[in-house]
Design an enzyme around this catalytic site. Structure first.
Site, PDB file in Angstrom:
ATOM      1  CG  ASN A 251       6.864  -0.792  -1.779  1.00 21.33           C
ATOM      2  OD1 ASN A 251       6.494  -1.645  -2.592  1.00 21.33           O
ATOM      3  ND2 ASN A 251       6.404  -0.749  -0.531  1.00 21.33           N
TER       4      ASN A 251
ATOM      5  NE  ARG B  36      -3.407  -0.123  -1.494  1.00 24.01           N
ATOM      6  CZ  ARG B  36      -2.276  -0.802  -1.637  1.00 24.01           C
ATOM      7  NH1 ARG B  36      -2.296  -2.106  -1.647  1.00 24.01           N
ATOM      8  NH2 ARG B  36      -1.124  -0.178  -1.754  1.00 24.01           N
TER       9      ARG B  36
ATOM     10  CB  CYS C 282      -5.837  -4.993  -2.461  1.00 24.12           C
ATOM     11  SG  CYS C 282      -4.965  -4.053  -1.238  1.00 24.12           S
TER      12      CYS C 282
ATOM     13  CG  ASP D 245       4.205  -1.576   3.961  1.00 20.21           C
ATOM     14  OD1 ASP D 245       3.017  -1.899   3.830  1.00 20.21           O
ATOM     15  OD2 ASP D 245       4.773  -0.782   3.203  1.00 20.21           O
TER      16      ASP D 245
ATOM     17  NE  ARG E 256       1.936  -8.506  -5.085  1.00 17.28           N
ATOM     18  CZ  ARG E 256       0.874  -7.802  -5.382  1.00 17.28           C
ATOM     19  NH1 ARG E 256      -0.293  -8.181  -4.954  1.00 17.28           N
ATOM     20  NH2 ARG E 256       0.970  -6.716  -6.101  1.00 17.28           N
TER      21      ARG E 256
ATOM     22  CB  ILE F  21      -6.944   6.590  -7.498  1.00 19.41           C
ATOM     23  CG1 ILE F  21      -8.297   6.470  -8.212  1.00 19.41           C
ATOM     24  CG2 ILE F  21      -6.309   5.215  -7.401  1.00 19.41           C
ATOM     25  CD1 ILE F  21      -8.303   7.181  -9.525  1.00 19.41           C
ATOM     26  CG  ASP F  22      -9.340  10.673  -3.055  1.00 23.77           C
ATOM     27  OD1 ASP F  22      -8.722   9.615  -2.839  1.00 23.77           O
ATOM     28  OD2 ASP F  22      -9.517  11.532  -2.178  1.00 23.77           O
ATOM     29  CG  LEU F  23      -5.397  12.107  -2.098  1.00 23.27           C
ATOM     30  CD1 LEU F  23      -4.489  11.618  -0.979  1.00 23.27           C
ATOM     31  CD2 LEU F  23      -5.883  13.534  -1.804  1.00 23.27           C
TER      32      LEU F  23
ATOM     33  NE  ARG G  58      -3.368  -0.299  -4.768  1.00 19.87           N
ATOM     34  CZ  ARG G  58      -4.403   0.463  -5.029  1.00 19.87           C
ATOM     35  NH1 ARG G  58      -5.579  -0.080  -5.223  1.00 19.87           N
ATOM     36  NH2 ARG G  58      -4.284   1.774  -5.095  1.00 19.87           N
TER      37      ARG G  58
END
Ligand code: EPZ
Length: 438
Positions: A42, A140, A135, A327, A419, A142-144, A111
């Site tokens: 990440n 999830r 997902c 996580d 992944r 994305i407004d911010l 993503r």
């Protein structure tokens, strides 16, 4: 240069897709020995996006060999960057970008690639990136991201599944995030690097991966202070002054957490090298409550010793860093399944992140999920079964459960696992587990 919308071929991921394969575990073997932890997925994915800021070559070191990294490399290649991977070193030459659009075919597979929006906007004052969509773990939104970029002076439109953004110029602003979103903090940082004046992000995500990204941007000529706290200050610099850099990726705290939790379902003693214990305080504290002995062996080494018959129930609430990470919520569940007493896990980050609970029940776990809480009553043993992973961390949870279960566990849908974990089964085998891929 022009933006194109034609369909493109799916990414040519150089690692084989492991869809049809399964991991087979004969559980019950204690884990013992030493294991090296790789670079943080990440962090590296976002630093790959940061490389787009400079007409130059950026080199990232300690990069894990993961399908997500290969997919991100394909996104950057689509934009015109030259990306080469040699062992754990990744070179990104973004001198001649040819496109500012990241299409659905690529973004829907990864993503994290949505974070190219910020650097493309900073470099070209224009960007078009497919909406990543929800997902398996949640909606999830994305407004911010959208609000943050608008506050820097960009126009942001959402149309036909794409976010299109443009700005004559970007101007610094004080941006408060309703919640400390990692992705929004990153996209705003990456765009504000080249804004006129000062940007202050309030209630920013404080994760170590954000610090790694800020250090990377600063090594490339950016001026960011405060990363790792709730307030990040970005002094804009001319985009032309950004240049390449050589940057190390921090250790993957989630991989380290995965090994510690596996050691708790099997019992044993492992020494992890190339880790940063400072990134794991909330996790280490919980593992100690449950009964593990965890100690810092050296500045970058953690030793964990645990006994199966000593595990005690505890309650856990996932919250933004530095609290217990969402996580590791799935990976800690099998440990609590084997602990004496009743534990409650409350998930506050994602609205749908308990799909592993049903699979663990197939292995004999006693878990009751209500809304955002899982009530786990400890059982004497888990039993091997065929189980299906629904996302990356759920896959890790099922492997941790299988390692501690009686009999044979078969974990399917390995594309999720690949992944985010490099050679996980080899590493476990080296520690004494009976695990292989077929
Ligand atoms: C990052 O996702 C990680 N992914 C996730 O790891 C991790 O679970 C998550 O942060 C939380 O720590 C990568 O770094 C690639 P967020 P991100 O923005 O950035 C809501 C893994 O397994 N939100 O911090 O997408 C959102 O819906 C992955 O390695 C808004 O409401 O997470 C979520 O509920 C899975 N509006 C919460 O905030 C927004 O505009 C946290 O999201 C943005 C987010």
């Amino acid at each position: 240069m022009k933006s194109k919308t034609e369909k493109i071929d799916p990414p040519n991921v150089s690692q084989p897709m492991e869809d049809e394969k399964r991991i087979i575990i004969r559980g019950g073997k204690p884990l013992n020995g030493q294991v090296r932890i790789g670079g943080a997925k990440n962090a590296v994915l976002k630093m790959m996006a940061a490389a787009l800021l400079a007409k130059d070559t950026t080199i990232l070191r300690n990069v894990p060999n993961l399908s997500d990294v290969h997919m991100m490399a394909n996104v950057l290649r689509h934009l015109g960057a030259k990306v080469t991977i040699s062992g754990s070193e990744l070179s990104i030459d973004a001198t001649n970008l040819t496109d500012w659009e990241a299409p659905y075919e690529l973004v829907s597979q990864l993503r994290a690639s949505f974070v190219v929006l910020g650097p493309l906007l900073a470099r070209f004052r224009e960007a078009k990136v497919s909406l990543p969509g929800g997902c398996a773990i949640g909606e999830r939104k994305i407004d911010l991201h959208e609000r943050g970029l608008k506050m820097l002076g960009a126009e942001v439109k959402i149309d036909h599944g794409y976010v299109t953004t443009s700005a004559k110029k970007l101007v610094g602003n004080r941006i408060y995030l309703d919640r400390p979103s990692n992705g929004a903090t990153e996209n705003i940082m990456l765009a504000a690097v080249a804004a006129e004046g000062t940007t202050i992000i309030e209630n920013a995500a404080q994760d170590p991966e954000i610090v790694n990204l800020a250090d990377c941007i600063n090594a490339m000529g950016g001026r960011i202070e405060g990363a790792g706290t709730y307030q990040i200050t970005i002094e804009g610099v001319p985009i032309e002054s950004m240049h390449g850099a050589v940057v190390d990726t921090i250790p993957d705290r989630l991989e380290a957490g995965t090994f510690m939790l596996a050691c708790m379902t099997t019992g044993g003693e492992i020494l992890m090298e190339s880790v940063n214990a400072h990134h794991l305080y909330s996790v280490i504290s919980k593992l100690s409550d449950i009964g593990a002995e965890v100690s810092m062996y050296a500045p970058d080494m953690i030793r964990i010793k645990s006994r199966r018959d000593k595990l005690k129930a505890t309650d856990i609430t996932t919250l933004p860093y530095p609290a217990f990470p969402t996580d590791l919520q799935a990976p800690i569940m099998p440990v609590l399944c084997l602990a004496k007493g009743t534990s409650i896990i409350t998930e506050t980050i994602f609205e749908n992140r308990f799909q592993h609970a049903a699979e663990l029940r197939r292995m004999g776990a006693d878990i009751n999920v209500t809304s955002n809480a899982a009530i786990i009553k400890g059982v004497d043993k888990l039993m091997g079964a065929e189980v299906k992973s629904s996302d990356l961390r759920a896959a890790a949870a099922l492997i941790i459960a299988g390692l501690g279960a009686e009999g044979v566990t078969e974990v399917t849908e390995l594309k999720h696992l690949d992944r985010g974990y490099e050679n996980l089964e080899e590493k476990f085998r080296f520690l004494g587990a009976d695990i292989w891929r077929k």
